[in-house]
Scaffold this motif. Structure first.
Motif, PDB file in Angstrom:
ATOM      1  N   ARG A   6       0.857  -1.196   0.100  1.00 54.96           N
ATOM      2  CA  ARG A   6      -0.020  -0.076  -0.038  1.00 54.96           C
ATOM      3  C   ARG A   6       0.909   1.207   0.125  1.00 54.96           C
ATOM      4  N   PRO A   7       0.506   2.160  -0.635  1.00 55.01           N
ATOM      5  CA  PRO A   7       1.238   3.687  -0.642  1.00 55.01           C
ATOM      6  C   PRO A   7       1.145   4.323   0.772  1.00 55.01           C
ATOM      7  N   HIS A   8       2.023   4.899   1.131  1.00 63.37           N
ATOM      8  CA  HIS A   8       2.290   5.957   2.044  1.00 63.37           C
ATOM      9  C   HIS A   8       2.540   7.258   1.961  1.00 63.37           C
ATOM     10  N   HIS A   9       1.841   8.064   2.702  1.00 60.87           N
ATOM     11  CA  HIS A   9       2.177   9.441   2.570  1.00 60.87           C
ATOM     12  C   HIS A   9       3.616   9.701   2.848  1.00 60.87           C
ATOM     13  N   MET A  10       4.394  10.544   2.105  1.00 57.06           N
ATOM     14  CA  MET A  10       5.825  10.805   2.184  1.00 57.06           C
ATOM     15  C   MET A  10       6.167  12.100   1.586  1.00 57.06           C
ATOM     16  N   ARG A  11       7.532  12.425   2.186  1.00 57.77           N
ATOM     17  CA  ARG A  11       8.011  13.660   1.445  1.00 57.77           C
ATOM     18  C   ARG A  11       9.366  13.327   1.128  1.00 57.77           C
ATOM     19  N   LEU A  12       9.678  13.053  -0.054  1.00 62.89           N
ATOM     20  CA  LEU A  12      10.952  12.526  -0.649  1.00 62.89           C
ATOM     21  C   LEU A  12      12.274  13.673  -1.010  1.00 62.89           C
ATOM     22  N   TYR A  13      11.600  14.595  -1.768  1.00 60.22           N
ATOM     23  CA  TYR A  13      12.488  15.501  -2.556  1.00 60.22           C
ATOM     24  C   TYR A  13      12.834  16.880  -1.511  1.00 60.22           C
ATOM     25  N   GLN A  14      13.879  17.017  -0.952  1.00 58.69           N
ATOM     26  CA  GLN A  14      14.167  18.085  -0.188  1.00 58.69           C
ATOM     27  C   GLN A  14      14.063  19.563  -0.882  1.00 58.69           C
ATOM     28  N   GLU A  15      14.203  19.643  -2.438  1.00 58.84           N
ATOM     29  CA  GLU A  15      14.061  21.066  -2.911  1.00 58.84           C
ATOM     30  C   GLU A  15      12.716  21.283  -3.127  1.00 58.84           C
ATOM     31  N   ASN A  16      11.629  20.506  -3.214  1.00 62.64           N
ATOM     32  CA  ASN A  16      10.294  21.015  -3.227  1.00 62.64           C
ATOM     33  C   ASN A  16       9.426  20.793  -2.160  1.00 62.64           C
ATOM     34  N   GLU A  17      10.041  20.087  -1.113  1.00 58.69           N
ATOM     35  CA  GLU A  17       9.218  19.663   0.060  1.00 58.69           C
ATOM     36  C   GLU A  17       7.811  19.167  -0.464  1.00 58.69           C
ATOM     37  N   LYS A  18       7.630  18.391  -1.257  1.00 55.58           N
ATOM     38  CA  LYS A  18       6.505  17.713  -1.812  1.00 55.58           C
ATOM     39  C   LYS A  18       6.067  16.623  -1.003  1.00 55.58           C
ATOM     40  N   GLN A  19       4.738  16.745  -0.541  1.00 56.33           N
ATOM     41  CA  GLN A  19       4.303  15.519   0.013  1.00 56.33           C
ATOM     42  C   GLN A  19       3.218  14.967  -0.873  1.00 56.33           C
ATOM     43  N   ALA A  20       3.453  13.465  -1.072  1.00 55.16           N
ATOM     44  CA  ALA A  20       2.411  12.612  -1.866  1.00 55.16           C
ATOM     45  C   ALA A  20       2.573  11.379  -1.406  1.00 55.16           C
ATOM     46  N   ARG A  21       1.623  10.505  -1.897  1.00 55.37           N
ATOM     47  CA  ARG A  21       1.710   9.108  -1.505  1.00 55.37           C
ATOM     48  C   ARG A  21       2.876   8.370  -2.408  1.00 55.37           C
ATOM     49  N   GLY A  22       3.433   7.392  -1.994  1.00 54.54           N
ATOM     50  CA  GLY A  22       4.540   6.629  -2.694  1.00 54.54           C
ATOM     51  C   GLY A  22       4.744   5.404  -1.843  1.00 54.54           C
ATOM     52  N   TYR A  23       5.766   4.654  -2.573  1.00 53.96           N
ATOM     53  CA  TYR A  23       6.265   3.360  -2.252  1.00 53.96           C
ATOM     54  C   TYR A  23       7.552   3.403  -1.658  1.00 53.96           C
ATOM     55  N   ARG A  24       7.818   2.472  -0.772  1.00 54.86           N
ATOM     56  CA  ARG A  24       9.325   2.374  -0.428  1.00 54.86           C
ATOM     57  C   ARG A  24       9.838   0.936  -0.810  1.00 54.86           C
ATOM     58  N   LYS A  25      10.850   1.013  -1.220  1.00 58.90           N
ATOM     59  CA  LYS A  25      11.619  -0.396  -1.659  1.00 58.90           C
ATOM     60  C   LYS A  25      11.343  -1.440  -0.727  1.00 58.90           C
ATOM     61  N   ARG A  26      11.338  -1.310   0.707  1.00 61.66           N
ATOM     62  CA  ARG A  26      10.938  -2.174   1.653  1.00 61.66           C
ATOM     63  C   ARG A  26       9.749  -2.793   1.583  1.00 61.66           C
ATOM     64  N   ASP A  27       8.784  -2.175   1.287  1.00 64.33           N
ATOM     65  CA  ASP A  27       7.163  -2.686   0.942  1.00 64.33           C
ATOM     66  C   ASP A  27       7.368  -3.617  -0.019  1.00 64.33           C
ATOM     67  N   PHE A  28       8.242  -3.964  -0.839  1.00 67.06           N
ATOM     68  CA  PHE A  28       8.069  -4.712  -2.066  1.00 67.06           C
ATOM     69  C   PHE A  28       8.806  -6.080  -1.561  1.00 67.06           C
ATOM     70  N   GLU A  29       9.801  -5.995  -0.523  1.00 67.07           N
ATOM     71  CA  GLU A  29      10.700  -7.085  -0.381  1.00 67.07           C
ATOM     72  C   GLU A  29       9.981  -8.279  -0.033  1.00 67.07           C
ATOM     73  N   ASP A  30       8.875  -8.495   0.769  1.00 64.01           N
ATOM     74  CA  ASP A  30       8.123  -9.435   0.940  1.00 64.01           C
ATOM     75  C   ASP A  30       7.544 -10.007  -0.058  1.00 64.01           C
ATOM     76  N   ALA A  31       6.806  -9.448  -0.960  1.00 63.17           N
ATOM     77  CA  ALA A  31       6.372  -9.968  -2.202  1.00 63.17           C
ATOM     78  C   ALA A  31       7.395 -10.518  -3.042  1.00 63.17           C
ATOM     79  N   TRP A  32       8.538  -9.760  -3.221  1.00 68.43           N
ATOM     80  CA  TRP A  32       9.334 -10.196  -4.137  1.00 68.43           C
ATOM     81  C   TRP A  32      10.194 -11.538  -3.696  1.00 68.43           C
ATOM     82  N   SER A  33      10.054 -11.522  -2.506  1.00 69.48           N
ATOM     83  CA  SER A  33      10.703 -12.915  -1.686  1.00 69.48           C
ATOM     84  C   SER A  33       9.917 -14.194  -2.051  1.00 69.48           C
ATOM     85  N   ARG A  34       8.614 -13.793  -1.910  1.00 65.46           N
ATOM     86  CA  ARG A  34       7.556 -14.925  -2.161  1.00 65.46           C
ATOM     87  C   ARG A  34       7.321 -15.424  -3.592  1.00 65.46           C
ATOM     88  N   ARG A  35       7.616 -14.485  -4.641  1.00 69.84           N
ATOM     89  CA  ARG A  35       7.548 -14.504  -6.014  1.00 69.84           C
ATOM     90  C   ARG A  35       8.802 -15.260  -6.356  1.00 69.84           C
TER      91      ARG A  35
END
Length: 85
Positions: A55-84
């Motif tokens: 599921r996407p999370h609310h996050m702020r990634l890029y310092q220069e524009n301080e934008k907050q939006a929904r997104g995904y972290r690499k670790r969110d996918f690790e369990d699914a990747w290990s099962r596949r």
């Protein structure tokens, strides 16, 4: 693969969709929901990934524009990747 290529640990949802649509070899331009075809969007991406308990999370990634939006972290996918793999 995209996380590794870009060298980032997280992406905004809109960036993931842009990466998928930019790759001509992938078939992500159109997705099917309820028997109808739609152009891939962040909404469709979230629905597809929900099947893998990602599921996407609310996050702020890029310092220069301080934008907050929904997104995904690499670790969110690790369990699914290990099962596949």
């Amino acid at each position: 693969e995209y996380f590794m290529e870009q060298g980032k640990d997280a992406f905004y949802s809109e960036d993931v969709v842009s990466l998928l649509l930019a790759d001509e070899n992938l078939r992500w331009h159109n997705v099917e929901f309820h028997g109808r075809n739609y152009e891939m969007s962040t909404w469709h991406l979230a629905r597809l990934l929900r099947e893998y308990d990602i599921r996407p999370h609310h996050m702020r990634l890029y310092q220069e524009n301080e934008k907050q939006a929904r997104g995904y972290r690499k670790r969110d996918f690790e369990d699914a990747w290990s099962r596949r793999l």
